[in-house]
Design a protein around this motif. Structure first.
Motif, PDB file in Angstrom:
ATOM      1  N   SER A 198      43.636  33.533  41.319  1.00 43.84           N
ATOM      2  CA  SER A 198      44.892  34.243  41.493  1.00 43.84           C
ATOM      3  C   SER A 198      45.850  33.922  40.357  1.00 43.84           C
ATOM      4  O   SER A 198      46.053  32.756  40.039  1.00 43.84           O
ATOM      5  CB  SER A 198      45.521  33.856  42.823  1.00 43.84           C
ATOM      6  OG  SER A 198      44.646  34.185  43.871  1.00 43.84           O
ATOM      7  N   ILE A 206      52.499  45.296  40.312  1.00 44.61           N
ATOM      8  CA  ILE A 206      51.624  46.378  40.755  1.00 44.61           C
ATOM      9  C   ILE A 206      51.785  47.614  39.861  1.00 44.61           C
ATOM     10  O   ILE A 206      50.852  48.378  39.658  1.00 44.61           O
ATOM     11  CB  ILE A 206      51.886  46.710  42.247  1.00 44.61           C
ATOM     12  CG1 ILE A 206      50.709  47.479  42.840  1.00 44.61           C
ATOM     13  CG2 ILE A 206      53.180  47.477  42.452  1.00 44.61           C
ATOM     14  CD1 ILE A 206      49.499  46.649  43.109  1.00 44.61           C
ATOM     15  N   LEU A 239      49.334  48.032  37.143  1.00 41.73           N
ATOM     16  CA  LEU A 239      48.017  48.537  37.533  1.00 41.73           C
ATOM     17  C   LEU A 239      48.094  50.008  37.924  1.00 41.73           C
ATOM     18  O   LEU A 239      47.186  50.781  37.678  1.00 41.73           O
ATOM     19  CB  LEU A 239      47.462  47.726  38.706  1.00 41.73           C
ATOM     20  CG  LEU A 239      47.416  46.202  38.526  1.00 41.73           C
ATOM     21  CD1 LEU A 239      46.830  45.548  39.767  1.00 41.73           C
ATOM     22  CD2 LEU A 239      46.592  45.827  37.307  1.00 41.73           C
ATOM     23  N   HIS A 240      49.198  50.348  38.595  1.00 37.07           N
ATOM     24  CA  HIS A 240      49.399  51.729  39.052  1.00 37.07           C
ATOM     25  C   HIS A 240      50.780  52.174  38.587  1.00 37.07           C
ATOM     26  O   HIS A 240      51.767  51.935  39.283  1.00 37.07           O
ATOM     27  CB  HIS A 240      49.314  51.799  40.590  1.00 37.07           C
ATOM     28  CG  HIS A 240      48.007  51.351  41.134  1.00 37.07           C
ATOM     29  ND1 HIS A 240      46.894  52.162  41.192  1.00 37.07           N
ATOM     30  CD2 HIS A 240      47.613  50.158  41.631  1.00 37.07           C
ATOM     31  CE1 HIS A 240      45.885  51.482  41.700  1.00 37.07           C
ATOM     32  NE2 HIS A 240      46.288  50.273  41.979  1.00 37.07           N
ATOM     33  N   THR A 277      29.727  42.254  39.889  1.00 38.21           N
ATOM     34  CA  THR A 277      30.665  41.207  40.291  1.00 38.21           C
ATOM     35  C   THR A 277      29.859  40.119  40.983  1.00 38.21           C
ATOM     36  O   THR A 277      28.859  40.413  41.630  1.00 38.21           O
ATOM     37  CB  THR A 277      31.753  41.774  41.230  1.00 38.21           C
ATOM     38  OG1 THR A 277      32.649  40.738  41.597  1.00 38.21           O
ATOM     39  CG2 THR A 277      31.157  42.355  42.493  1.00 38.21           C
ATOM     40  N   GLY A 278      30.288  38.884  40.842  1.00 39.35           N
ATOM     41  CA  GLY A 278      29.605  37.789  41.530  1.00 39.35           C
ATOM     42  C   GLY A 278      28.135  37.735  41.173  1.00 39.35           C
ATOM     43  O   GLY A 278      27.751  37.666  40.002  1.00 39.35           O
ATOM     44  N   PRO A 303      42.131  45.826  37.786  1.00 36.42           N
ATOM     45  CA  PRO A 303      41.564  45.537  39.101  1.00 36.42           C
ATOM     46  C   PRO A 303      42.119  46.452  40.186  1.00 36.42           C
ATOM     47  O   PRO A 303      43.277  46.840  40.137  1.00 36.42           O
ATOM     48  CB  PRO A 303      41.994  44.087  39.352  1.00 36.42           C
ATOM     49  CG  PRO A 303      43.217  43.904  38.541  1.00 36.42           C
ATOM     50  CD  PRO A 303      43.083  44.802  37.348  1.00 36.42           C
ATOM     51  N   SER A 304      41.278  46.798  41.124  1.00 32.44           N
ATOM     52  CA  SER A 304      41.636  47.710  42.198  1.00 32.44           C
ATOM     53  C   SER A 304      40.465  47.724  43.170  1.00 32.44           C
ATOM     54  O   SER A 304      39.387  47.248  42.813  1.00 32.44           O
ATOM     55  CB  SER A 304      41.832  49.112  41.599  1.00 32.44           C
ATOM     56  OG  SER A 304      42.740  49.843  42.365  1.00 32.44           O
ATOM     57  N   PRO A 305      40.642  48.285  44.373  1.00 35.75           N
ATOM     58  CA  PRO A 305      39.472  48.416  45.234  1.00 35.75           C
ATOM     59  C   PRO A 305      38.374  49.219  44.537  1.00 35.75           C
ATOM     60  O   PRO A 305      38.658  50.244  43.925  1.00 35.75           O
ATOM     61  CB  PRO A 305      40.015  49.172  46.450  1.00 35.75           C
ATOM     62  CG  PRO A 305      41.464  48.853  46.469  1.00 35.75           C
ATOM     63  CD  PRO A 305      41.875  48.730  45.039  1.00 35.75           C
ATOM     64  N   LYS A 306      37.177  48.741  44.624  1.00 34.14           N
ATOM     65  CA  LYS A 306      35.985  49.345  44.009  1.00 34.14           C
ATOM     66  C   LYS A 306      36.048  49.384  42.484  1.00 34.14           C
ATOM     67  O   LYS A 306      35.311  50.123  41.842  1.00 34.14           O
ATOM     68  CB  LYS A 306      35.732  50.756  44.550  1.00 34.14           C
ATOM     69  CG  LYS A 306      34.249  51.117  44.522  1.00 34.14           C
ATOM     70  CD  LYS A 306      34.019  52.548  44.893  1.00 34.14           C
ATOM     71  CE  LYS A 306      32.551  52.903  44.686  1.00 34.14           C
ATOM     72  NZ  LYS A 306      32.303  54.320  44.950  1.00 34.14           N
ATOM     73  N   MET A 307      36.940  48.633  41.900  1.00 36.00           N
ATOM     74  CA  MET A 307      36.983  48.524  40.439  1.00 36.00           C
ATOM     75  C   MET A 307      36.611  47.093  40.077  1.00 36.00           C
ATOM     76  O   MET A 307      37.186  46.147  40.633  1.00 36.00           O
ATOM     77  CB  MET A 307      38.376  48.828  39.909  1.00 36.00           C
ATOM     78  CG  MET A 307      38.867  50.225  40.238  1.00 36.00           C
ATOM     79  SD  MET A 307      37.974  51.521  39.373  1.00 36.00           S
ATOM     80  CE  MET A 307      38.874  51.544  37.850  1.00 36.00           C
ATOM     81  N   PHE A 308      35.696  46.952  39.159  1.00 33.16           N
ATOM     82  CA  PHE A 308      35.225  45.619  38.807  1.00 33.16           C
ATOM     83  C   PHE A 308      35.442  45.366  37.315  1.00 33.16           C
ATOM     84  O   PHE A 308      35.486  46.293  36.517  1.00 33.16           O
ATOM     85  CB  PHE A 308      33.760  45.455  39.211  1.00 33.16           C
ATOM     86  CG  PHE A 308      33.595  45.620  40.694  1.00 33.16           C
ATOM     87  CD1 PHE A 308      33.884  44.571  41.541  1.00 33.16           C
ATOM     88  CD2 PHE A 308      33.240  46.830  41.240  1.00 33.16           C
ATOM     89  CE1 PHE A 308      33.796  44.727  42.906  1.00 33.16           C
ATOM     90  CE2 PHE A 308      33.143  46.999  42.610  1.00 33.16           C
ATOM     91  CZ  PHE A 308      33.426  45.941  43.444  1.00 33.16           C
TER      92      PHE A 308
END
Lengths: 284, 380
Positions: free
Chosen positions: A200, A156, A159-160, A269-270, A103-108
């Motif tokens: 979460s 974190i 993820l990174h 997403t969603g 998961p990350s911004p703009k990652m789905f």
């Protein structure tokens, strides 16, 4: 004439056996047929699935509410079901060359869900998330939750890998003496967790139980008891979702079931998803 | 879509929900001419609100160097390009926007015209900030690729818009605008991390937290505002460029409300990209030294007059006095007045919060200190 019939029967039997042995060449059934099994498994590769009939469900675009997908992605989900009377397990398999679980911004995230009416009634709820007064129950699996359950750290750096973090306030040394105060401090810096948001982490299982009464009403269902496990296949995902047998489902009483698949690399997403209509779910 | 009134556009527009203005609207004025990009505001916010896991990259408050500083990268340019050239009709008493907002330009299947920044777009906050472009013969100098000898600092927080695109974008109603003060919040218990708000917000002030799986944003320090104290990024601003308060609609503007006076009466503070259609509630006094061909795109058609008015503060005691109230108290000054040489900030009940002189007294110290028998030199 009897010989001809015998020959035809042998041919059909051979074709079925060939289909079973080759996996994806099985002849799909028009319904999802839950076959009696001695045990329920979370393992998509378990031999228990070998002779279970497969239903090939065509996926279509969610087209009721915005925002939505305008281009179709995943075409089909292949579904098998087994039951031991108390539990029912669904094995979903679909093609997806990209594994999206970071998961990350703009990652789905790659994900899938099974939806059932909460009550078996003559008229089923609307297939897209149910409707007011006609609740649907959903078991939702997600690839990043699977990665966490499989051992990925809730950090974190997981993820990174090159991320550099100097210090989190809740890791201040004086708090080491008081683990409770430390836990409280960590919650303060993670509002969604502090509020008990089921999205979460950290997670104990890769599946979330939900109910809905129409688009936009999705709500966690703490009373749900779904579980699941997903694995990568040669060309996509195979996941198993388990849950109690829907109330009222029996050898003489079928119900409805629907499926949804989210392709992470396609920005799904969603409400941006591929889904099926209602399909009959039968006990065999 | 509903039809709602957007006074910043001078017309009605389409929005996802009907018009529902709060009882009062949180708002702010930032004076860009006083900002030195020290980033104290950024750190004040960072240490207060975004020190948790998954928030490492988040800057709910940031300061960027315009025209080429961004956070995230190209946040404004990308949307301006998507929206295309738009026009204002400036022939009447009030400018009227003739173009399309991001709600009116929404493509099929979408609620707003938007885009999502990628991970790396957040990785270089204010890339190129005040940097020289390279070695120059004859010593260091600034080589600006835009061939214009100007830049300015743009401090940004969430605009707590009257018509938030984040709120309109959320398919499950996880974002709400508080009726009591207009502050826009993401319900952390309800959010499911679809990132539709991140896509929809043109200012890119909603951020996805990968560790909690939810989106988060500036909360206008509502626990402070509720007790009459300005947010962290306001009270820590050493340049005293900011004032927080509550803004009325133009027809209800009050002269004794500091923000009404600056926004509606003097029209010296302007919204950020009003053409997007969100009716943002952070207002900027535009930089006086930047060509209006640039700033009018960013702050709308009132830029020329706003600069003229701002320059007149030297002879306008009321305007100068009010600008002197910026940063003079941590309390929210919802009322103000000037009597002679004294400017006063007050609360709603008329209690005096602070008095400041219209002109700061200047004391010139003699070079030789007779008391201590030393000579001091003032720094240049």
């Amino acid at each position: 004439m009897r010989e001809v019939r015998y020959s035809v029967s042998v041919f059909i039997l051979s074709a079925l056996m060939l289909a079973v042995s080759c996996g994806k060449t099985e002849v799909p059934t028009p319904d999802v047929q839950a076959v009696a099994a001695e045990r329920i498994t979370l393992d998509a590769n378990d031999a228990v699935w070998t002779n279970v009939p497969v239903h090939a469900s065509r996926l279509i675009l969610q087209d009721l509410v915005e925002p939505r997908l305008m281009e179709a992605s995943t075409q089909e989900v292949r579904v098998k079901a087994i039951t031991n009377g108390g539990q029912i397990a669904f094995r979903l398999e679909w093609a997806d060359p990209s594994q999206n679980d970071l998961p990350s911004p703009k990652m789905f995230m790659d994900a899938a869900a099974v939806q059932l009416p909460i009550k078996i009634e003559a008229s089923a709820p609307a297939p897209q998330m149910g409707e007011m007064g006609k609740t649907v129950q959903i078991s939702y699996w997600r690839a990043d939750w699977q990665a966490i359950v499989d051992g990925r750290a809730d950090e974190i750096k997981a993820l990174h890998p090159n991320a550099s973090v100097d210090h989190y306030p809740f890791q201040a040394r004086p708090l080491d003496k008081d683990p409770e105060a430390k836990a409280r401090a960590e919650f303060r810096y993670s509002p969604a967790r502090a509020l008990g948001n089921s999205r979460s982490g950290p997670r104990e299982k890769p599946v979330e139980d939900l109910i809905a009464e129409g688009p936009g009403t999705l709500t966690p269902n703490p009373a749900g008891a779904s579980n699941g496990k997903g694995i990568r296949t040669a060309d996509g995902w195979a996941i198993v979702l388990t849950r109690p047998v829907p109330e009222g489902l029996s050898l003489t009483q079928p119900t409805q079931i629907a499926f949804a698949v989210w392709e992470g690399s396609h920005g799904e997403t969603g409400a941006r998803k591929m889904r099926t209509g209602w399909v009959n779910l039968l006990m065999k | 879509m509903a039809r709602v009134n957007n006074w910043q556009l001078g017309r009605e527009m389409s929005y996802w929900y009907p018009e529902a203005r709060p009882q009062k609207q949180f708002a702010a004025v930032f004076d860009t001419n006083k900002c030195i990009a020290c980033q104290t505001c950024t750190l004040a916010c960072k240490t207060t609100w975004t020190s948790g896991k998954g928030q490492e990259y988040m800057l709910w408050n940031n300061v960027e160097t315009k025209p080429y500083g961004f956070y995230p990268l190209a946040w404004d340019l990308n949307l301006l390009e998507m929206l295309g050239g738009q026009e204002w009709d400036e022939t009447g008493e009030r400018p009227v926007y003739q173009g399309s907002t991001i709600f009116e330009s929404a493509p099929a299947g979408e609620r707003v015209l938007g885009w999502r920044p990628e991970d790396q777009d957040y990785s270089y906050p204010n890339v190129g900030e005040d940097d020289c472009a390279g070695q120059v013969d004859g010593g260091a100098s600034l080589a600006a690729s835009h061939d214009m000898a100007w830049f300015y600092y743009l401090a940004r927080i969430c605009n707590h818009c009257t018509y938030p695109a984040c709120l309109a974008s959320c398919p499950r109603g996880s974002i709400y605008k508080r009726p009591e003060d207009g502050i826009v919040l993401v319900d952390q218990g309800r959010c499911r991390g679809y990132q539709e708000c991140v896509r929809g917000c043109p200012y890119k002030k909603v951020f996805y937290n990968a560790m909690t799986g939810t989106s988060e944003k500036c909360i206008a320090c509502f626990p402070k505002m509720e007790t009459g104290i300005q947010p962290q990024c306001f009270v820590n601003c050493i340049g005293k460029i900011r004032m927080a308060g509550y803004l009325n609609t133009p027809e209800n503007a009050r002269e004794d409300n500091p923000l009404d006076y600056l926004v509606h009466i003097k029209k010296v503070a302007l919204p950020l990209f009003p053409q997007f259609g969100l009716e943002p509630n952070v207002y900027y006094i535009p930089p006086v030294h930047v060509p209006t061909s640039f700033t009018s795109q960013m702050f709308g058609p009132g830029v020329g007059k706003a600069i003229e008015t701002y320059r007149s503060a030297a002879t306008d005691s009321d305007l100068a006095g009010l600008l002197g109230l910026f940063g003079s108290s941590e309390r929210v000054m919802t009322r103000w007045r000037r009597i002679g040489e004294t400017v006063t900030g007050l609360d709603d009940d008329g209690n005096v919060l602070v008095n400041v002189p219209l002109k700061e007294p200047v004391h010139i110290r003699p070079a030789y200190d007779k008391l201590y028998q030393v000579t001091r030199s003032n720094c240049p």
